[in-house]
Design a protein around this motif. Sequence first.
Motif, PDB file in Angstrom:
ATOM      1  N   TRP A  53       3.536  -2.552 -10.520  1.00 21.91           N
ATOM      2  CA  TRP A  53       4.237  -1.504  -9.782  1.00 21.91           C
ATOM      3  C   TRP A  53       3.236  -0.547  -9.132  1.00 21.91           C
ATOM      4  CZ3 TRP A  53       8.371  -0.329  -7.345  1.00 21.91           C
ATOM      5  CH2 TRP A  53       8.708   0.998  -7.106  1.00 21.91           C
ATOM      6  N   GLN A  54       2.227  -0.120  -9.913  1.00 21.46           N
ATOM      7  CA  GLN A  54       1.205   0.781  -9.364  1.00 21.46           C
ATOM      8  C   GLN A  54       0.473   0.118  -8.209  1.00 21.46           C
ATOM      9  OE1 GLN A  54      -0.854   1.320 -13.068  1.00 21.46           O
ATOM     10  NE2 GLN A  54      -0.216   3.468 -13.247  1.00 21.46           N
ATOM     11  N   LEU A 100       1.713  -1.036  -0.404  1.00 22.92           N
ATOM     12  CA  LEU A 100       2.557  -0.318   0.554  1.00 22.92           C
ATOM     13  C   LEU A 100       1.744   0.546   1.528  1.00 22.92           C
ATOM     14  CD1 LEU A 100       5.936   0.745  -1.083  1.00 22.92           C
ATOM     15  CD2 LEU A 100       5.524  -0.696   0.900  1.00 22.92           C
ATOM     16  N   THR A 139       1.592  -2.210  -6.209  1.00 26.66           N
ATOM     17  CA  THR A 139       2.461  -2.267  -5.038  1.00 26.66           C
ATOM     18  C   THR A 139       2.556  -0.898  -4.377  1.00 26.66           C
ATOM     19  OG1 THR A 139       3.751  -3.980  -6.114  1.00 26.66           O
ATOM     20  CG2 THR A 139       4.780  -2.867  -4.262  1.00 26.66           C
ATOM     21  N   TRP A 140       2.758   0.097  -5.199  1.00 27.38           N
ATOM     22  CA  TRP A 140       3.055   1.431  -4.678  1.00 27.38           C
ATOM     23  C   TRP A 140       1.816   2.092  -4.091  1.00 27.38           C
ATOM     24  CZ3 TRP A 140       7.317   3.361  -3.123  1.00 27.38           C
ATOM     25  CH2 TRP A 140       7.494   4.748  -3.005  1.00 27.38           C
ATOM     26  N   ARG A 141       0.648   1.892  -4.739  1.00 26.45           N
ATOM     27  CA  ARG A 141      -0.542   2.632  -4.327  1.00 26.45           C
ATOM     28  C   ARG A 141      -1.484   1.830  -3.439  1.00 26.45           C
ATOM     29  NH1 ARG A 141      -2.731   6.696  -8.515  1.00 26.45           N
ATOM     30  NH2 ARG A 141      -0.895   7.385  -9.622  1.00 26.45           N
ATOM     31  N   VAL A 187       9.893  -5.528  -0.252  1.00 25.48           N
ATOM     32  CA  VAL A 187       8.969  -5.420  -1.382  1.00 25.48           C
ATOM     33  C   VAL A 187       9.457  -6.299  -2.530  1.00 25.48           C
ATOM     34  CG1 VAL A 187       8.140  -3.888  -3.204  1.00 25.48           C
ATOM     35  CG2 VAL A 187       8.031  -3.162  -0.826  1.00 25.48           C
TER      36      VAL A 187
END
Lengths: 303, 284
Positions: free
Chosen positions: A199-200, A207, A202-204, A107
């Motif tokens: 970040w959101q 990924l 990438t994370w939500r 990531v």
Amino acid sequence: MRSLQDSLAGAPTMPLKTGRAPGERRAAPLVFLILLWLSLAVAVIFLITLIVNIVLEGGSRFGLPLFTEYPSSSPDRAGARPAILGSMWVIGTTAVLTIPLGVAAAVHLEEFADRKHWFNRVIELNVQNLAAVPSIVYGLLALAFLTLVGVRDKNIVIGGALALSLLILPVIIIATREAIRAVPAEIRDGSLALGATKWQTTWRQVLPASVPGIATGSILALSRALGEAAPLLLLGALVFVSFDPNGLLSGFTTLPIQIFNWTGRPQEGFHELAAAASLLLLGLLLVMNGLAIFIRNRYQKRW
Amino acid sequence: MATAHDDAPMHLQAARNGSVADHVARPIMRVENVDVYYGDFRAVTDVNLAFGLNEITALIGPSGCGKSTLLRSLNRMNDLIEGARVEGEILFHGENIYGKGVDPIEVRRRIGMVFQKPNPFPKSIYDNIAYGPRVTGMKVESMDDLVEESLTRAALWDEVKDKLKQSAIGLSGGQQQRLCIARAISVRPDVILMDEPCASLDPIATMRIEDLMQELRKQYTIVIVTHNMQQAARVADRTAFFTAQVSEGSGARTGVLVEYGTTTQIFEDPTDQRTEDYISGRFG
């Protein structure tokens, strides 16, 4: 309609050629095709020979005692119970160590690192190269590390897992990066355009969308680790374990090492046991690869 | 909100070029002397525009004239492209969105975007709409109500109300694009940027989006990039015509704003020869 046809009546016609093409145009592809089939046949024949051989030799020993009994000096009383448990312990620990680390590294490299910076390019190149390093080198590395931190008895679950983690970390990083890269840029743009942070996004979005790829890559990497013996032997993996491994610091053996051990014995009975254990190992690998293929097909391309 | 920016420095504008941009009655956004660069390459130069509150402004012009580049600069989506840089000022409610301390995340929440290719998330219809409010930490009394309201405004509610939990990927292209519009308005932006929103849709789906835009303009300000001149003529209040200027030395193509005015004026009485040529189909 008629007038159109009439007006076309005088148009020149050019019928399609029929019949066979000249011989020399067909020969080359045919030869090439036969060569391809031969290559395939060689690979398949070897595999089938191997499997048939193992089944013939170990089939009779493939039964409950293989799973329940401890190694013994008598082939009739010997089983691979500690090796099976040891393999599970080591692979489980390897998965726990490697997957979060590998995914996090991927990531970072894919989403956050400045790709033009020399430092990241060096890392990228290294990850690519590390995936091709022979497994025994990772055994050496783990050995050196354990010595450095003062571990005297190196044949412990965590030590083996460390060596195997080093071995498959690059593979997981590469697989995860590919999965992340396969997420369309439109998904990222759509998320960012709503006011989501990087970040959101990438994370939500990124990924979750790459989980199938990550799972497939991780399972394949773990199945590679499952079959490895060399790095563990280097750590002094025990070949005769008559207890169940029960923790990260426990001594252990694994299926490939048990097979290695039994193969080296003079008695025919142990050779049969080795074949039976190989059968089990093959079965496990088949199940793991099957699972990877299932996941890949099940979640393929949802956008 | 509507009038907070009316006292923007008009005198500066007038001194510069006295362009039609000054005649926009209630500008919510102003583009002032903007150049957009990708590295050393200047993609767009010297653009002055104003977007009127509750108006639809169309950006038209041939391929490579920088209209999409400019659009992506309006909500700092261009920040995501490496080497992209904006010179000049883009004022939103009188504040430069490229100013110091301005958070691009906040800019993008206030100025939404709909893309050329419908890009629903691989999630349920409901989650597609709820995503924006969730990630931006919007205080929502009832998410169900917000989802319904957004989908209703995007003229999609009746078609999807019975399958909110189903994947958005199963919708048709036109429905997906209306979902993307619903998603964009779920975070209550002031402006919606649309980058050729009908480029991948059939004529009927296109018509529905155009009707929808007329509804949306009552509450939002819309800037649309379109390749389709008829579309601009049908939907837009104002139209800006861009073209690419080829530099003599390097052959580099730079987008320039040729003419900006009401859509009627641009299409019926263009002042610039290049606009007239383009409108009448002589090039592009």
